[in-house]
Design a protein around this motif. Structure first.
Motif, PDB file in Angstrom:
ATOM      1  N   MET A   1     -62.199 -42.293 -47.310  1.00 41.58           N
ATOM      2  CA  MET A   1     -60.975 -43.109 -47.284  1.00 41.58           C
ATOM      3  C   MET A   1     -61.073 -44.111 -46.119  1.00 41.58           C
ATOM      4  O   MET A   1     -61.405 -43.733 -44.996  1.00 41.58           O
ATOM      5  CB  MET A   1     -59.779 -42.168 -47.103  1.00 41.58           C
ATOM      6  CG  MET A   1     -58.491 -42.864 -46.803  1.00 41.58           C
ATOM      7  SD  MET A   1     -57.351 -42.693 -48.170  1.00 41.58           S
ATOM      8  CE  MET A   1     -55.957 -43.571 -47.577  1.00 41.58           C
ATOM      9  N   ALA A   2     -60.808 -45.386 -46.422  1.00 42.76           N
ATOM     10  CA  ALA A   2     -60.925 -46.427 -45.390  1.00 42.76           C
ATOM     11  C   ALA A   2     -59.901 -46.187 -44.283  1.00 42.76           C
ATOM     12  O   ALA A   2     -58.743 -45.898 -44.557  1.00 42.76           O
ATOM     13  CB  ALA A   2     -60.698 -47.791 -46.032  1.00 42.76           C
ATOM     14  N   GLU A  29     -59.835 -48.903 -52.667  1.00 44.39           N
ATOM     15  CA  GLU A  29     -59.149 -47.600 -52.752  1.00 44.39           C
ATOM     16  C   GLU A  29     -57.654 -47.741 -53.046  1.00 44.39           C
ATOM     17  O   GLU A  29     -56.933 -46.750 -53.132  1.00 44.39           O
ATOM     18  CB  GLU A  29     -59.300 -46.859 -51.420  1.00 44.39           C
ATOM     19  CG  GLU A  29     -60.690 -46.292 -51.220  1.00 44.39           C
ATOM     20  CD  GLU A  29     -60.948 -45.924 -49.761  1.00 44.39           C
ATOM     21  OE1 GLU A  29     -59.988 -45.892 -48.960  1.00 44.39           O
ATOM     22  OE2 GLU A  29     -62.112 -45.681 -49.424  1.00 44.39           O
ATOM     23  N   GLY A  30     -57.187 -49.013 -53.094  1.00 45.72           N
ATOM     24  CA  GLY A  30     -55.792 -49.230 -53.449  1.00 45.72           C
ATOM     25  C   GLY A  30     -54.846 -49.365 -52.265  1.00 45.72           C
ATOM     26  O   GLY A  30     -53.625 -49.382 -52.453  1.00 45.72           O
ATOM     27  N   THR A  31     -55.387 -49.466 -51.043  1.00 44.57           N
ATOM     28  CA  THR A  31     -54.498 -49.706 -49.889  1.00 44.57           C
ATOM     29  C   THR A  31     -53.880 -51.095 -50.053  1.00 44.57           C
ATOM     30  O   THR A  31     -54.574 -52.039 -50.435  1.00 44.57           O
ATOM     31  CB  THR A  31     -55.302 -49.650 -48.557  1.00 44.57           C
ATOM     32  OG1 THR A  31     -56.091 -48.486 -48.568  1.00 44.57           O
ATOM     33  CG2 THR A  31     -54.397 -49.678 -47.347  1.00 44.57           C
ATOM     34  N   GLU A  32     -52.587 -51.207 -49.736  1.00 46.29           N
ATOM     35  CA  GLU A  32     -51.918 -52.505 -49.902  1.00 46.29           C
ATOM     36  C   GLU A  32     -52.505 -53.534 -48.949  1.00 46.29           C
ATOM     37  O   GLU A  32     -52.765 -53.225 -47.767  1.00 46.29           O
ATOM     38  CB  GLU A  32     -50.429 -52.352 -49.595  1.00 46.29           C
ATOM     39  CG  GLU A  32     -49.670 -51.816 -50.774  1.00 46.29           C
ATOM     40  CD  GLU A  32     -48.180 -51.746 -50.504  1.00 46.29           C
ATOM     41  OE1 GLU A  32     -47.697 -52.383 -49.558  1.00 46.29           O
ATOM     42  OE2 GLU A  32     -47.520 -51.026 -51.260  1.00 46.29           O
ATOM     43  N   ALA A  33     -52.681 -54.771 -49.472  1.00 45.47           N
ATOM     44  CA  ALA A  33     -53.268 -55.847 -48.662  1.00 45.47           C
ATOM     45  C   ALA A  33     -52.458 -56.059 -47.379  1.00 45.47           C
ATOM     46  O   ALA A  33     -53.020 -56.268 -46.297  1.00 45.47           O
ATOM     47  CB  ALA A  33     -53.312 -57.129 -49.484  1.00 45.47           C
ATOM     48  N   GLU A  34     -51.139 -55.975 -47.478  1.00 46.99           N
ATOM     49  CA  GLU A  34     -50.282 -56.207 -46.311  1.00 46.99           C
ATOM     50  C   GLU A  34     -50.554 -55.165 -45.220  1.00 46.99           C
ATOM     51  O   GLU A  34     -50.566 -55.472 -44.029  1.00 46.99           O
ATOM     52  CB  GLU A  34     -48.820 -56.169 -46.741  1.00 46.99           C
ATOM     53  CG  GLU A  34     -47.896 -56.585 -45.631  1.00 46.99           C
ATOM     54  CD  GLU A  34     -46.467 -56.838 -46.099  1.00 46.99           C
ATOM     55  OE1 GLU A  34     -46.164 -56.556 -47.276  1.00 46.99           O
ATOM     56  OE2 GLU A  34     -45.677 -57.304 -45.276  1.00 46.99           O
ATOM     57  N   SER A  35     -50.805 -53.936 -45.657  1.00 47.02           N
ATOM     58  CA  SER A  35     -51.079 -52.881 -44.697  1.00 47.02           C
ATOM     59  C   SER A  35     -52.443 -53.089 -44.028  1.00 47.02           C
ATOM     60  O   SER A  35     -52.594 -52.879 -42.821  1.00 47.02           O
ATOM     61  CB  SER A  35     -51.008 -51.541 -45.442  1.00 47.02           C
ATOM     62  OG  SER A  35     -51.414 -50.518 -44.629  1.00 47.02           O
ATOM     63  N   ASP A  39     -51.888 -53.291 -40.199  1.00 51.29           N
ATOM     64  CA  ASP A  39     -52.317 -52.091 -39.463  1.00 51.29           C
ATOM     65  C   ASP A  39     -53.794 -52.140 -39.071  1.00 51.29           C
ATOM     66  O   ASP A  39     -54.239 -51.338 -38.252  1.00 51.29           O
ATOM     67  CB  ASP A  39     -52.053 -50.838 -40.318  1.00 51.29           C
ATOM     68  CG  ASP A  39     -50.593 -50.765 -40.733  1.00 51.29           C
ATOM     69  OD1 ASP A  39     -49.747 -51.229 -39.956  1.00 51.29           O
ATOM     70  OD2 ASP A  39     -50.308 -50.280 -41.843  1.00 51.29           O
ATOM     71  N   GLY A  40     -54.551 -53.067 -39.695  1.00 52.87           N
ATOM     72  CA  GLY A  40     -55.968 -53.185 -39.351  1.00 52.87           C
ATOM     73  C   GLY A  40     -56.237 -54.446 -38.548  1.00 52.87           C
ATOM     74  O   GLY A  40     -56.419 -54.408 -37.331  1.00 52.87           O
ATOM     75  N   PRO A  78     -57.026 -63.624 -50.969  1.00 53.72           N
ATOM     76  CA  PRO A  78     -56.621 -63.669 -52.390  1.00 53.72           C
ATOM     77  C   PRO A  78     -55.694 -62.516 -52.756  1.00 53.72           C
ATOM     78  O   PRO A  78     -54.767 -62.690 -53.546  1.00 53.72           O
ATOM     79  CB  PRO A  78     -57.952 -63.548 -53.144  1.00 53.72           C
ATOM     80  CG  PRO A  78     -59.028 -63.794 -52.148  1.00 53.72           C
ATOM     81  CD  PRO A  78     -58.471 -63.533 -50.795  1.00 53.72           C
ATOM     82  N   GLU A  79     -55.914 -61.343 -52.128  1.00 55.71           N
ATOM     83  CA  GLU A  79     -55.057 -60.181 -52.427  1.00 55.71           C
ATOM     84  C   GLU A  79     -53.660 -60.374 -51.849  1.00 55.71           C
ATOM     85  O   GLU A  79     -52.674 -59.995 -52.458  1.00 55.71           O
ATOM     86  CB  GLU A  79     -55.681 -58.899 -51.851  1.00 55.71           C
ATOM     87  CG  GLU A  79     -57.058 -58.583 -52.397  1.00 55.71           C
ATOM     88  CD  GLU A  79     -57.072 -58.517 -53.925  1.00 55.71           C
ATOM     89  OE1 GLU A  79     -56.148 -57.929 -54.497  1.00 55.71           O
ATOM     90  OE2 GLU A  79     -58.002 -59.071 -54.536  1.00 55.71           O
ATOM     91  N   LEU A  80     -53.595 -60.984 -50.670  1.00 54.50           N
ATOM     92  CA  LEU A  80     -52.288 -61.244 -50.053  1.00 54.50           C
ATOM     93  C   LEU A  80     -51.511 -62.230 -50.920  1.00 54.50           C
ATOM     94  O   LEU A  80     -50.311 -62.078 -51.132  1.00 54.50           O
ATOM     95  CB  LEU A  80     -52.469 -61.829 -48.643  1.00 54.50           C
ATOM     96  CG  LEU A  80     -52.951 -60.856 -47.575  1.00 54.50           C
ATOM     97  CD1 LEU A  80     -53.344 -61.617 -46.311  1.00 54.50           C
ATOM     98  CD2 LEU A  80     -51.871 -59.832 -47.237  1.00 54.50           C
ATOM     99  N   ALA A  81     -52.228 -63.247 -51.410  1.00 56.08           N
ATOM    100  CA  ALA A  81     -51.575 -64.255 -52.253  1.00 56.08           C
ATOM    101  C   ALA A  81     -51.038 -63.586 -53.521  1.00 56.08           C
ATOM    102  O   ALA A  81     -49.893 -63.824 -53.919  1.00 56.08           O
ATOM    103  CB  ALA A  81     -52.564 -65.359 -52.602  1.00 56.08           C
TER     104      ALA A  81
END
Ligand code: B1M
Length: 208
Positions: A1-2, A29-35, A39-40, A78-81
């Motif tokens: 898990m990332a 893994e499906g972690t939200e782009a915003e997170s 958080d990263g 692109p995921e954030l968009a």
């Protein structure tokens, strides 16, 4: 898990390969782009900014961290968009007319991006009219003007007058080695920052 804590650490170390790897696997893994962003990447750049302010690290380390952030952002953007994540503010930045210095301005732009701003960088040698035209067409909330020469500082005052004269309501902040808070107050800027990390704090306070 990332692990987003490890992602933040990779940004702090400027380890772009690890930053890109963890960003990619977190998204897979499906972690939200915003997170991943908050958080990263932003968590890492926050620490870089704090250490830079305390003189615990210097410009080369900040540039390396910003480069790692930039590489990870290429994957994330692109995921954030897609997720419709809004930036915390839109920031137009440029170096004033007649001035070709851009290392500090670029650093400010990178730190702002790291903090979650959308940054439109006009480059160097930017006349007042271009700031006005771009502020109008982009609808930014913040405008940043950089100057490194005592001979080009007066161009900041001219730019602020032109922006205000054109009815642009965006807040204006200035910076650069010869610039001071006193000068900013004198020419009617809304904010001044001595370095890139403080520029993020000032920008955040101006959009709050
Ligand atoms: Co120039 N240069 N330069 N130069 N240059 C200085 C600024 C100078 C102090 C050197 C000196 O004489 N000791 C001097 C200015 C003297 C003065 O006006 N008081 C000077 C001069 C005279 C010149 C020329 C006139 C030289 C000549 O041709 N005779 C010429 C002018 C060209 C022009 O602009 N029209 C010139 C040219 C150049 C190069 C092209 C060779 C190159 C610029 C390359 C580039 O930027 N792409 C250059 C450089 C590199 C410097 C020095 C050595 C380094 C500047 C720098 O990048 N610092 C500089 C001497 C020095 O500072 N030691 C010098 C690192 C950078 C991270 O710091 O830009 O201060 P800084 O940015 C900081 C903060 O100021 C702040 O945050 C940044 C990061 O913490 N900040 C902001 C900056 N913008 C901000 C905006 C903000 C908020 C904070 O909000 C919007």
């Amino acid at each position: 898990m990332a692990d987003l804590k490890t992602l933040a650490e990779a940004i702090i170390k400027g380890d772009q390969n690890t930053a890109v790897e963890i960003t990619t696997s977190a998204l897979e893994e499906g972690t939200e782009a915003e997170s991943v962003l908050k958080d990263g990447l932003i968590a890492g750049m926050d620490i870089v900014g704090t250490r830079f302010k305390k003189n615990e690290i210097y410009i080369p380390e900040v540039l390396i961290a910003a480069r790692a952030m930039k590489m990870a952002m290429k994957i994330l953007e692109p995921e954030l968009a897609k997720a419709g994540v809004e930036p915390i503010g839109k920031f137009l930045i440029g170096t004033v007319r007649g001035d070709l210095h851009d290392i500090g301005k670029n650093l400010v732009a990178m730190m702002l991006k790291g903090a979650g701003f959308e940054v439109i960088d006009l480059g160097v040698d930017i006349p007042a009219e271009r700031f006005v035209e771009q502020a109008r067409s982009t609808g930014v909330q913040l405008i940043g003007i950089s100057a490194l020469l005592t001979t080009t500082m007066s161009g900041m005052e001219k730019t602020i007058k032109a922006l205000k004269g054109a009815g642009i309501s965006a807040k204006i902040m200035i910076g650069g080695a010869p610039v001071t808070q006193g000068y900013a107050d004198k020419i009617g800027a809304d904010g001044y920052a001595a370095d890139a990390a403080s520029a993020v704090d000032v920008a955040k306070s101006l959009v709050a």
